[in-house]
Design a protein around this motif. Structure first.
Motif: not given
Lengths: 115, 111
Positions: A77-105
């Motif tokens: 959520n972004v409140n009180a939007l500013l012109l400078g908030d214009s951007a591409l917003y990326l989401c990335a996921s990972s699995l904490v309990t895996s041996g590869d927890q640092e890698t994000q997709y």
């Protein structure tokens, strides 16, 4: 195997408005991170959610807030939007309990334009 | 400050040739992870290769390999036998705690 999905793909808002972006993590993943990518730049870390709690936060103001649901999906959520908030917003996921927890997709992103 | 620097904003290579993308970073941490991500014009960020800082052996993934120099804080990406589909923005990232990205290198593979 479902990858990371985000909605909507594009969004146009005006200054001062509020916006909610959504993310579903890759199947089996439990951690979601959000990034802001301005045009021509690399992504910048906003925050990360794990077990429905904000685990880490980057250098973004309180206007940026998030939530993680029991099914691991997340909202930004972004409140009180500013012109400078214009951007591409990326989401990335990972699995904490895996041996590869640092890698994000990453998901395909949501392009936000603030007028 | 923990920063990532990609000193080559743009590069080009002929199809089938080899190209190396540079990346340096600054950190006082001893344990961290390093990544190269590819972002094609379709914009989805795709993991290319990762390296754990505690491993001295350089990571390799098919045509992609890295040259990790921990003392020099350098992490370059070598793409062998370049293909047209390799055309994309390439981002170097490292993760001491949260993920830090460089500004990217735009790679164009020419036929």
């Amino acid at each position: 195997d479902a990858g990371v999905t985000q909605s909507p793909t594009h969004l146009i808002k005006t200054r001062g408005q509020q916006v909610t972006l959504r993310c579903s993590p890759k199947s089996g993943h439990d951690t979601v991170s959000w990034y802001q990518q301005a045009l021509g730049q690399g992504p910048q870390f906003i925050f990360q959610y794990y077990e429905e709690e904000e685990r880490q936060r980057g250098n973004f103001p309180d206007r940026f807030s998030g939530h993680q649901f029991p099914n691991y999906s997340s909202e930004l959520n972004v409140n009180a939007l500013l012109l400078g908030d214009s951007a591409l917003y990326l989401c990335a996921s990972s699995l904490v309990t895996s041996g590869d927890q640092e890698t994000q997709y990453f998901g395909p992103g949501t392009r936000l334009l603030v007028l | 400050a923990q920063t990532v620097t990609q000193s080559q904003p743009e590069m080009s290579v002929q199809e089938a040739e080899t190209v190396t993308l540079s990346c340096t970073y600054d950190t006082s941490e001893n344990n961290y992870y390093l990544f190269w991500y590819k972002q094609p014009p379709s914009r989805q960020m795709i993991l290319v290769i990762r390296q754990e800082a505690y491993k001295q052996q350089n990571a390799t993934e098919n045509r992609f390999s890295v040259n990790f120099q921990k003392a020099a804080k350098s992490f370059s990406l070598k793409i062998s036998d370049s293909q047209l589909g390799d055309t994309a923005m390439y981002f170097c990232a490292f993760k001491p705690n949260d993920m830090r990205f460089g500004a990217g290198t735009r790679l164009t593979v020419k036929p």
